[in-house]
Enzyme design. Structure first.
Site, short mmCIF file in Angstrom:
data_model
loop_
_atom_site.label_atom_id
_atom_site.label_comp_id
_atom_site.label_asym_id
_atom_site.label_seq_id
_atom_site.Cartn_x
_atom_site.Cartn_y
_atom_site.Cartn_z
N GLU A 110 0.82 -1.21 0.00
CA GLU A 110 0.00 0.00 0.00
C GLU A 110 0.86 1.26 0.00
O GLU A 110 1.95 1.28 0.58
CB GLU A 110 -0.92 0.01 1.22
CG GLU A 110 -1.99 -1.08 1.12
CD GLU A 110 -2.98 -1.08 2.27
OE1 GLU A 110 -4.13 -1.46 2.01
OE2 GLU A 110 -2.63 -0.72 3.39
N CYS A 123 3.46 8.53 1.31
CA CYS A 123 4.01 7.57 2.27
C CYS A 123 4.28 6.26 1.51
O CYS A 123 3.37 5.63 1.01
CB CYS A 123 2.99 7.39 3.39
SG CYS A 123 3.53 6.25 4.64
N CYS A 130 6.58 -6.77 6.99
CA CYS A 130 7.71 -6.29 7.80
C CYS A 130 8.17 -7.42 8.70
O CYS A 130 7.35 -8.19 9.21
CB CYS A 130 7.28 -5.09 8.64
SG CYS A 130 8.69 -4.26 9.44
N CYS A 134 6.87 -5.07 15.52
CA CYS A 134 6.55 -4.10 16.57
C CYS A 134 5.12 -4.38 17.04
O CYS A 134 4.22 -4.57 16.22
CB CYS A 134 6.67 -2.67 16.03
SG CYS A 134 8.35 -2.29 15.51
N CYS A 137 1.94 -2.28 15.70
CA CYS A 137 1.87 -1.95 14.27
C CYS A 137 1.11 -3.04 13.52
O CYS A 137 1.38 -4.22 13.67
CB CYS A 137 3.27 -1.82 13.69
SG CYS A 137 3.26 -1.45 11.92
N CYS A 365 -0.79 5.88 9.98
CA CYS A 365 0.47 5.21 10.36
C CYS A 365 0.19 3.85 10.97
O CYS A 365 -0.64 3.74 11.88
CB CYS A 365 1.19 5.98 11.47
SG CYS A 365 1.79 7.54 10.98
N1 SAH Z 1 9.77 0.59 9.94
C1 SAH Z 1 9.89 2.01 9.95
C2 SAH Z 1 8.84 2.74 9.11
C3 SAH Z 1 7.40 2.29 9.19
S1 SAH Z 1 6.22 2.92 10.26
C4 SAH Z 1 9.89 2.53 11.36
O1 SAH Z 1 9.66 1.74 12.27
O2 SAH Z 1 10.17 3.70 11.56
C5 SAH Z 1 6.21 4.65 10.34
C6 SAH Z 1 5.88 5.15 11.76
O3 SAH Z 1 4.55 4.81 12.19
C7 SAH Z 1 6.82 4.54 12.78
O4 SAH Z 1 7.24 5.48 13.70
C8 SAH Z 1 5.92 3.51 13.43
O5 SAH Z 1 6.43 3.11 14.65
C9 SAH Z 1 4.59 4.23 13.48
N2 SAH Z 1 3.45 3.34 13.73
C10 SAH Z 1 3.36 2.02 13.45
N3 SAH Z 1 2.17 1.53 13.84
C11 SAH Z 1 1.47 2.57 14.33
C12 SAH Z 1 0.15 2.70 14.84
N4 SAH Z 1 -0.69 1.67 14.90
N5 SAH Z 1 -0.24 3.92 15.26
C13 SAH Z 1 0.59 4.99 15.15
N6 SAH Z 1 1.84 4.92 14.65
C14 SAH Z 1 2.29 3.72 14.27
#
Ligand code: SAH
Length: 395
Positions: A110, A123, A130, A134, A137, A365
């Protein structure tokens, strides 16, 4: 006079050949120049073609009118300009657009476009799923399949620009032109960009190239969860802005939220940030911090964060958690976010709160999921866990 183009594969292109044709979207300017020199052409042909591809969004060699007919024919027989396909578009009430993109191997990723008054942010995804897992996420719940190629990464920018241009040119769409411009790119879609280093760095250099998207350094941001050795490399090999997904100010909590922390704990990550800042004086790293209710949003967390960030030229971006189905987390209250922010501000840290955009179409995000062929079995495990929770709730 140009030497007449030879239609034999130049050796120099061999590494980029996936099928039988060279996909020119995989090549940045140096490689494209080598390619043309290998064909017996003048190096500046690369500049002409790069402009056609990225400024004009062209994928048809026969229309590249400043090239000789013979060269155009030669290029058609040797090369292609092939971006991954947009198969679905969703438009949010706030104007955010999310595109579902199908890759050659049937996986889907996406890409999201977020228009605001003063900017338009794209974005972009760097991997299919991934690998990092995390816990807050949604991409993590999908598991991981593979790295994207350069053409699949820059192809997202290429497709988005073409689509936005066509919206701009269509009066029926009724979208003001400034809402169709990509002024910023953030590598914050699916995946961890620093675990796909070479392909990402090449795509970033095309985004920055004046002959292509001409985006200034400040407007291209690479976000990483903290792959320390590659933070050092990125400071040497790419000229973009850096964002670090910190999310916690102590190792015990960060191990739970960002499991990569077990490999590169906060002190090691902060040292890498200091080295980065030393290589790039005058630049600020953005520290991303997702606000999770009752987990990392207390005043004591804010105070700990101030200490951790001491001596690092940075600003903080607080991201209200975007929920997704099956998650155990909740978004912090507005009051908690504000109190947290005030502690940072009083300590002298520039702190912003990210506006949530596109949540009605799951484009915010951490909500990007695509449709991927999971190779980690994590998606199946996640589904099993959430269906057990549902059974439990309905008991
Ligand atoms: N892998 C990279 C980029 C992807 S995510 C990273 O970790 O930076 C981009 C941002 O969105 C990151 O800061 C991530 O931690 C955040 N993010 C992921 N899941 C989220 C969620 N459910 N709500 C808000 N931010 C989130």
């Amino acid at each position: 006079m140009n030497a007449s183009p030879s239609c034999v594969f130049p050796l120099v292109v061999a590494p980029y050949v996936k099928n039988d044709k060279v996909n020119l979207l995989d090549l940045e300017i140096k490689e494209l120049t080598n390619f043309f020199v290998g064909l017996g052409e003048k190096p500046f042909r690369a500049q002409q073609v790069l402009k056609w591809i990225h400024r004009q969004g062209m994928d048809d060699f026969s229309q590249m009118t400043d090239l000789s007919k013979a060269l155009r024919e030669c290029l058609s027989s040797l090369c292609e300009i092939r971006a991954p396909l947009v198969v679905q578009e969703q438009c949010s009430l706030d104007g955010t657009r999310k595109w579902l993109i199908r890759l050659k191997d049937g996986n889907h990723i996406e890409t999201v476009f977020i228009p605001e008054k003063d900017r338009g942010t794209l974005c972009v995804s760097s991997q299919v799923g991934c690998a990092l897992n995390c816990s807050f996420c949604s991409t993590a719940t999908q598991g991981f399949n593979r790295n994207l190629t350069t053409s699949e990464i820059i192809g997202q920018v290429w497709q988005a620009s073409r689509r936005l241009k066509s919206i701009q040119n269509n009066p029926e769409e009724n979208v003001p032109f400034y809402k169709c411009l990509i002024t910023n790119v953030v590598m914050m879609g699916m995946g961890e960009p620093l675990l796909n280093f070479e392909a990402v760095v090449k795509a970033l250099s095309i985004m920055r190239d004046d002959l292509a998207y001409a985006l200034p350094r400040r407007r291209v941001t690479l976000s990483t969860s903290g792959v320390v050795p590659n933070i050092d490399r990125v400071s040497q090999e790419a000229d973009v802005s850096l964002a670090v997904s910190l999310h916690a100010a102590n190792d015990e909590l960060r191990n739970r939220l960002v499991p990569l922390n077990k490999k590169y704990p906060i002190s090691v990550l902060m040292e890498a940030c200091k080295r980065y800042a030393a290589y790039k004086p005058g630049r600020h790293i953005t520290m991303e911090y997702v606000m999770l209710r009752g987990v990392n949003d207390k005043k004591t967390d804010a105070k700990q964060l101030v200490k951790v960030l001491q001596g690092i030229p940075c600003k903080v971006n607080l991201i209200p958690f975007n929920p997704f189905s099956g998650t155990e987390y909740e978004t912090s209250t507005v009051e908690a976010i504000d109190a947290f922010r005030m502690i940072l501000v009083k300590a002298g840290l520039v702190t912003t709160v990210r506006k949530t955009r596109g949540s009605d179409i799951d484009a915010a995000c951490g909500q990007l999921v695509g449709r991927i062929q999971d190779r980690t079995r994590r998606h199946a495990k996640f589904l099993a866990k959430t269906s057990k929770q549902k059974l439990f709730l309905s008991d």
